[in-house]
Design an enzyme around this catalytic site. Structure first.
Site, PDB file in Angstrom:
ATOM      1  N   ARG A  78      11.082  -6.671   5.452  1.00  0.00           N
ATOM      2  CA  ARG A  78      10.953  -5.260   5.810  1.00  0.00           C
ATOM      3  C   ARG A  78      11.459  -5.035   7.239  1.00  0.00           C
ATOM      4  O   ARG A  78      12.024  -4.002   7.549  1.00  0.00           O
ATOM      5  CB  ARG A  78       9.489  -4.828   5.684  1.00  0.00           C
ATOM      6  CG  ARG A  78       9.291  -3.334   5.765  1.00  0.00           C
ATOM      7  CD  ARG A  78       7.890  -2.935   5.347  1.00  0.00           C
ATOM      8  NE  ARG A  78       6.901  -3.216   6.376  1.00  0.00           N
ATOM      9  CZ  ARG A  78       5.594  -2.985   6.236  1.00  0.00           C
ATOM     10  NH1 ARG A  78       5.123  -2.504   5.109  1.00  0.00           N
ATOM     11  NH2 ARG A  78       4.756  -3.247   7.219  1.00  0.00           N
TER      12      ARG A  78
ATOM     13  N   LYS B 216       0.828  -1.215   0.000  1.00  0.00           N
ATOM     14  CA  LYS B 216       0.000   0.000   0.000  1.00  0.00           C
ATOM     15  C   LYS B 216       0.861   1.263   0.000  1.00  0.00           C
ATOM     16  O   LYS B 216       0.591   2.201  -0.745  1.00  0.00           O
ATOM     17  CB  LYS B 216      -0.946   0.022   1.222  1.00  0.00           C
ATOM     18  CG  LYS B 216      -1.887  -1.179   1.293  1.00  0.00           C
ATOM     19  CD  LYS B 216      -2.921  -1.031   2.400  1.00  0.00           C
ATOM     20  CE  LYS B 216      -2.351  -1.066   3.801  1.00  0.00           C
ATOM     21  NZ  LYS B 216      -1.850  -2.402   4.211  1.00  0.00           N
TER      22      LYS B 216
ATOM     23  N   ARG C  89      -9.752   0.943   8.836  1.00  0.00           N
ATOM     24  CA  ARG C  89      -9.425  -0.455   9.126  1.00  0.00           C
ATOM     25  C   ARG C  89     -10.552  -1.153   9.868  1.00  0.00           C
ATOM     26  O   ARG C  89     -10.427  -2.335  10.184  1.00  0.00           O
ATOM     27  CB  ARG C  89      -8.174  -0.507   9.996  1.00  0.00           C
ATOM     28  CG  ARG C  89      -6.880  -0.837   9.258  1.00  0.00           C
ATOM     29  CD  ARG C  89      -5.754  -0.682  10.258  1.00  0.00           C
ATOM     30  NE  ARG C  89      -4.621  -1.500   9.977  1.00  0.00           N
ATOM     31  CZ  ARG C  89      -3.504  -1.057   9.382  1.00  0.00           C
ATOM     32  NH1 ARG C  89      -3.420   0.180   8.952  1.00  0.00           N
ATOM     33  NH2 ARG C  89      -2.492  -1.856   9.225  1.00  0.00           N
TER      34      ARG C  89
ATOM     35  N   ARG D  48      11.373  -1.677  11.823  1.00  0.00           N
ATOM     36  CA  ARG D  48      10.088  -1.643  12.509  1.00  0.00           C
ATOM     37  C   ARG D  48       9.924  -2.859  13.411  1.00  0.00           C
ATOM     38  O   ARG D  48       9.956  -3.997  12.947  1.00  0.00           O
ATOM     39  CB  ARG D  48       8.939  -1.588  11.486  1.00  0.00           C
ATOM     40  CG  ARG D  48       8.539  -0.172  11.139  1.00  0.00           C
ATOM     41  CD  ARG D  48       7.439  -0.135  10.123  1.00  0.00           C
ATOM     42  NE  ARG D  48       6.245  -0.866  10.541  1.00  0.00           N
ATOM     43  CZ  ARG D  48       5.118  -0.886   9.847  1.00  0.00           C
ATOM     44  NH1 ARG D  48       5.035  -0.214   8.724  1.00  0.00           N
ATOM     45  NH2 ARG D  48       4.080  -1.569  10.286  1.00  0.00           N
TER      46      ARG D  48
ATOM     47  N   ARG E 298      -1.442  -9.283  13.568  1.00  0.00           N
ATOM     48  CA  ARG E 298      -1.907  -8.253  12.632  1.00  0.00           C
ATOM     49  C   ARG E 298      -2.790  -8.874  11.547  1.00  0.00           C
ATOM     50  O   ARG E 298      -3.787  -8.294  11.133  1.00  0.00           O
ATOM     51  CB  ARG E 298      -0.728  -7.503  12.019  1.00  0.00           C
ATOM     52  CG  ARG E 298      -0.215  -6.422  12.977  1.00  0.00           C
ATOM     53  CD  ARG E 298       1.223  -6.098  12.772  1.00  0.00           C
ATOM     54  NE  ARG E 298       1.531  -5.507  11.505  1.00  0.00           N
ATOM     55  CZ  ARG E 298       2.758  -5.538  10.953  1.00  0.00           C
ATOM     56  NH1 ARG E 298       3.749  -6.136  11.570  1.00  0.00           N
ATOM     57  NH2 ARG E 298       2.969  -4.952   9.803  1.00  0.00           N
TER      58      ARG E 298
HETATM   59  P1  ADP Z   1       0.847  -2.477   8.130  1.00  0.00           P
HETATM   60  O1  ADP Z   1      -0.229  -2.175   7.129  1.00  0.00           O
HETATM   61  O2  ADP Z   1       2.047  -3.115   7.528  1.00  0.00           O
HETATM   62  O3  ADP Z   1       0.349  -3.245   9.332  1.00  0.00           O
HETATM   63  P2  ADP Z   1       0.789   0.272   9.154  1.00  0.00           P
HETATM   64  O4  ADP Z   1       1.945   1.195   9.204  1.00  0.00           O
HETATM   65  O5  ADP Z   1      -0.354   0.637   8.278  1.00  0.00           O
HETATM   66  O6  ADP Z   1       1.414  -1.125   8.718  1.00  0.00           O
HETATM   67  O7  ADP Z   1       0.214   0.039  10.627  1.00  0.00           O
HETATM   68  C1  ADP Z   1       1.032  -0.317  11.719  1.00  0.00           C
HETATM   69  C2  ADP Z   1       0.200  -0.435  12.993  1.00  0.00           C
HETATM   70  O8  ADP Z   1      -0.395   0.848  13.311  1.00  0.00           O
HETATM   71  C3  ADP Z   1      -1.000  -1.392  12.908  1.00  0.00           C
HETATM   72  O9  ADP Z   1      -0.632  -2.719  13.199  1.00  0.00           O
HETATM   73  C4  ADP Z   1      -1.925  -0.794  14.000  1.00  0.00           C
HETATM   74  O10 ADP Z   1      -1.512  -1.157  15.292  1.00  0.00           O
HETATM   75  C5  ADP Z   1      -1.714   0.704  13.855  1.00  0.00           C
HETATM   76  N1  ADP Z   1      -2.688   1.325  12.928  1.00  0.00           N
HETATM   77  C6  ADP Z   1      -2.406   1.903  11.731  1.00  0.00           C
HETATM   78  N2  ADP Z   1      -3.524   2.368  11.145  1.00  0.00           N
HETATM   79  C7  ADP Z   1      -4.561   2.064  11.979  1.00  0.00           C
HETATM   80  C8  ADP Z   1      -5.966   2.258  11.929  1.00  0.00           C
HETATM   81  N3  ADP Z   1      -6.558   2.856  10.888  1.00  0.00           N
HETATM   82  N4  ADP Z   1      -6.715   1.802  12.972  1.00  0.00           N
HETATM   83  C9  ADP Z   1      -6.145   1.209  14.020  1.00  0.00           C
HETATM   84  N5  ADP Z   1      -4.818   0.986  14.130  1.00  0.00           N
HETATM   85  C10 ADP Z   1      -4.028   1.396  13.120  1.00  0.00           C
END
Ligand code: ADP
Length: 192
Positions: free
Chosen positions: A128, A14, A89, A134, A146
């Protein structure tokens, strides 16, 4: 305005595709993951609270994320459009987004779903983890959690947006350029 959602499981690409889409369509990028990590790095109360969820691979509570997105959108009120990456999400986040966009007199044009199988995703995330540093990409239990969160809380959005006639699935395995070309075809279909 042109407002897009880039949708898909962790590791689907993404962020990579968002950067290319932004360059082509001059959109503002809203990555809730990036915003949350910036809050954490700045040591804000919101960031410290959110990090407790992130390190376990759990979703951050809706009201935290929704408030953060709202503030970001208000700070970019002259934007030509937004690409939402990692947001919404959950169904409540999607409903809140529809209402926020209504305040801007606009709506989501399309939802681009990157389709990638779980084996490939785990491989990408572990890789990654080595390069990005991370923490949530380095622990297999966190990664698995996740995916569980994605299956339970995020995947229902595919049905939600299909119901709105907005969901377009795109194969997420292959050359980055080829995937991008397929995404732009989906965007150009809905662009006014
Ligand atoms: P990825 O898609 O690889 O999991 P992100 O950077 O999008 O990575 O998200 C990392 C973490 O941040 C998620 O596992 C969650 O804990 C939190 N997070 C990100 N966006 C949201 C969201 N819209 N709602 C709730 N938690 C979120």
């Amino acid at each position: 305005m042109l407002n897009l959602i880039i949708f898909g499981p962790p590791g689907a690409g993404k962020g990579t595709q968002s950067e290319k889409i932004i360059a082509q369509y001059q959109l503002e990028h809203i990555s809730t993951g990036d915003l949350l990590r910036a809050e954490r790095n700045a040591g804000t109360t919101l960031g410290i609270r959110a990090n407790e969820y992130i390190i376990k691979g759990e979703l951050v509570p809706d009201e935290v994320v929704i408030g953060m997105v709202r503030n970001f959108m208000l700070s970019k009120s002259s934007a030509q459009g937004f690409i939402f990456d990692g947001f919404p999400r959950t169904i409540p986040q999607a409903e809140a987004l529809d209402l926020m966009l209504l305040e801007f007199n606009t709506s989501i044009a399309t939802v681009l779903g990157l389709q990638v199988g779980e084996d490939e995703l785990v491989k990408r995330l572990m890789l990654r983890g080595y390069t990005s540093g991370r923490i949530d990409d380095q622990d297999e239990n966190t990664i698995r959690n996740r995916f569980r969160e994605y299956q339970n809380k995020t995947l229902p959005l595919q049905v939600f947006y299909t119901g709105q006639g907005k969901y377009q699935g795109v194969e997420g395995i292959g050359e980055i350029e080829e995937i991008f070309t397929n995404l732009t075809a989906c965007i150009d279909k809905v662009k006014l």
